[in-house]
Design a protein around this motif. Structure first.
Motif, PDB file in Angstrom:
ATOM      1  N   LEU A 185       0.863  -1.189   0.000  1.00 11.66           N
ATOM      2  CA  LEU A 185       0.000   0.000   0.000  1.00 11.66           C
ATOM      3  C   LEU A 185       0.889   1.225   0.000  1.00 11.66           C
ATOM      4  O   LEU A 185       2.000   1.197   0.525  1.00 11.66           O
ATOM      5  N   SER A 186       0.382   2.308  -0.562  1.00  4.74           N
ATOM      6  CA  SER A 186       1.110   3.585  -0.537  1.00  4.74           C
ATOM      7  C   SER A 186       0.360   4.563   0.354  1.00  4.74           C
ATOM      8  O   SER A 186      -0.827   4.800   0.150  1.00  4.74           O
ATOM      9  N   PHE A 187       1.057   5.112   1.318  1.00  2.81           N
ATOM     10  CA  PHE A 187       0.486   6.121   2.195  1.00  2.81           C
ATOM     11  C   PHE A 187       1.095   7.470   1.856  1.00  2.81           C
ATOM     12  O   PHE A 187       2.241   7.556   1.401  1.00  2.81           O
ATOM     13  N   ALA A 188       0.328   8.530   2.083  1.00  7.10           N
ATOM     14  CA  ALA A 188       0.820   9.888   1.863  1.00  7.10           C
ATOM     15  C   ALA A 188       0.319  10.758   3.008  1.00  7.10           C
ATOM     16  O   ALA A 188      -0.781  10.570   3.511  1.00  7.10           O
ATOM     17  N   ALA A 189       1.136  11.703   3.400  1.00  6.16           N
ATOM     18  CA  ALA A 189       0.756  12.658   4.436  1.00  6.16           C
ATOM     19  C   ALA A 189       0.623  14.032   3.793  1.00  6.16           C
ATOM     20  O   ALA A 189       1.463  14.435   2.989  1.00  6.16           O
TER      21      ALA A 189
ATOM     22  N   THR B 154       4.594  -2.522   3.210  1.00 13.25           N
ATOM     23  CA  THR B 154       4.561  -3.918   2.791  1.00 13.25           C
ATOM     24  C   THR B 154       3.953  -4.712   3.932  1.00 13.25           C
ATOM     25  O   THR B 154       4.459  -4.696   5.054  1.00 13.25           O
ATOM     26  N   ALA B 155       2.841  -5.377   3.628  1.00 10.49           N
ATOM     27  CA  ALA B 155       2.118  -6.133   4.643  1.00 10.49           C
ATOM     28  C   ALA B 155       2.882  -7.388   5.029  1.00 10.49           C
ATOM     29  O   ALA B 155       3.619  -7.953   4.219  1.00 10.49           O
ATOM     30  N   PRO B 156       2.683  -7.855   6.263  1.00  7.95           N
ATOM     31  CA  PRO B 156       3.314  -9.110   6.680  1.00  7.95           C
ATOM     32  C   PRO B 156       2.607 -10.297   6.014  1.00  7.95           C
ATOM     33  O   PRO B 156       1.551 -10.142   5.403  1.00  7.95           O
ATOM     34  N   ASP B 157       3.180 -11.472   6.155  1.00  3.65           N
ATOM     35  CA  ASP B 157       2.568 -12.680   5.596  1.00  3.65           C
ATOM     36  C   ASP B 157       1.419 -13.187   6.457  1.00  3.65           C
ATOM     37  O   ASP B 157       0.645 -14.024   6.020  1.00  3.65           O
ATOM     38  N   LYS B 158       1.321 -12.695   7.677  1.00  2.00           N
ATOM     39  CA  LYS B 158       0.296 -13.155   8.612  1.00  2.00           C
ATOM     40  C   LYS B 158      -0.900 -12.202   8.600  1.00  2.00           C
ATOM     41  O   LYS B 158      -0.742 -10.996   8.821  1.00  2.00           O
ATOM     42  N   PRO B 159      -2.118 -12.730   8.349  1.00  2.00           N
ATOM     43  CA  PRO B 159      -3.310 -11.876   8.405  1.00  2.00           C
ATOM     44  C   PRO B 159      -3.491 -11.277   9.794  1.00  2.00           C
ATOM     45  O   PRO B 159      -3.072 -11.858  10.792  1.00  2.00           O
ATOM     46  N   GLY B 160      -4.115 -10.107   9.845  1.00  2.16           N
ATOM     47  CA  GLY B 160      -4.375  -9.449  11.112  1.00  2.16           C
ATOM     48  C   GLY B 160      -4.678  -7.986  10.902  1.00  2.16           C
ATOM     49  O   GLY B 160      -4.774  -7.503   9.768  1.00  2.16           O
TER      50      GLY B 160
END
Length: 168
Positions: free
Chosen positions: A8-12, A46-52
């Motif tokens: 995902l891309s976040f911007a402030a 970058t999301a982890p491999d574990k859902p949550g």
């Protein structure tokens, strides 16, 4: 929401004090949970491999009391992509002058989005082509001819269909 291992891309968006220019945006990105994924200094998560459920934090470096938090839900498998559609079964109809015809459209709805009325607008392409109401009721003009009705999604205006109406 993002798939496990997805990005995902976040911007402030911040304001700056008068007469001060920065070489880079003065923010720091962090992931609050251990093993909750990673984020670069540019806001690329970058999301982890574990859902949550995880939390991304952005903090101003020049005003450290200013913090914003985003909740990220990581799901197993590929994230589903919503593809909107609009379908009008009648592509062409023949009606008598002055009579009525009821058009109807079927659409799909984005996940977890609810509408009071179906987000479809009905309109006529040509001038003096009769009349159309909000529910898809077409009233033909008194003059014979070929006219067109347009059905368009309100929530995705780039999606529309045009139907032919032959008035005799």
């Amino acid at each position: 929401m993002v798939a496990a291992g997805g990005k995902l891309s976040f911007a402030a968006v911040i304001n700056y004090p008068p007469n001060i220019n920065y070489l880079r945006q003065p923010v720091t990105w962090t992931v609050q949970e251990a093993n909750g994924g990673s984020i670069t200094s540019n806001g690329e998560y970058t999301a982890p491999d574990k859902p949550g459920v995880y939390h991304v934090q952005v903090q101003r470096e020049d005003f450290p009391v200013l913090i914003a938090l985003a909740t990220v839900k990581v799901e197993s498998g590929a994230a589903t992509v919503f593809t909107p559609y609009l379908h009008v079964e009648t592509k062409s109809v023949t009606v008598k002058a002055g009579s009525q015809y009821f058009f109807s459209a079927s659409i799909n709805y984005p996940p977890d989005i609810f509408f009071i009325r179906q987000p479809v607008s009905w309109s006529l392409v040509e001038v003096n082509a009769g009349s159309m109401d909000i529910l898809g009721r077409y009233t033909a003009p008194d003059k014979a001819g070929v006219y067109h009705v347009k059905a368009q999604r309100d929530d995705f205006p780039e999606i529309f269909q045009i139907m032919e109406v032959i008035v005799n």
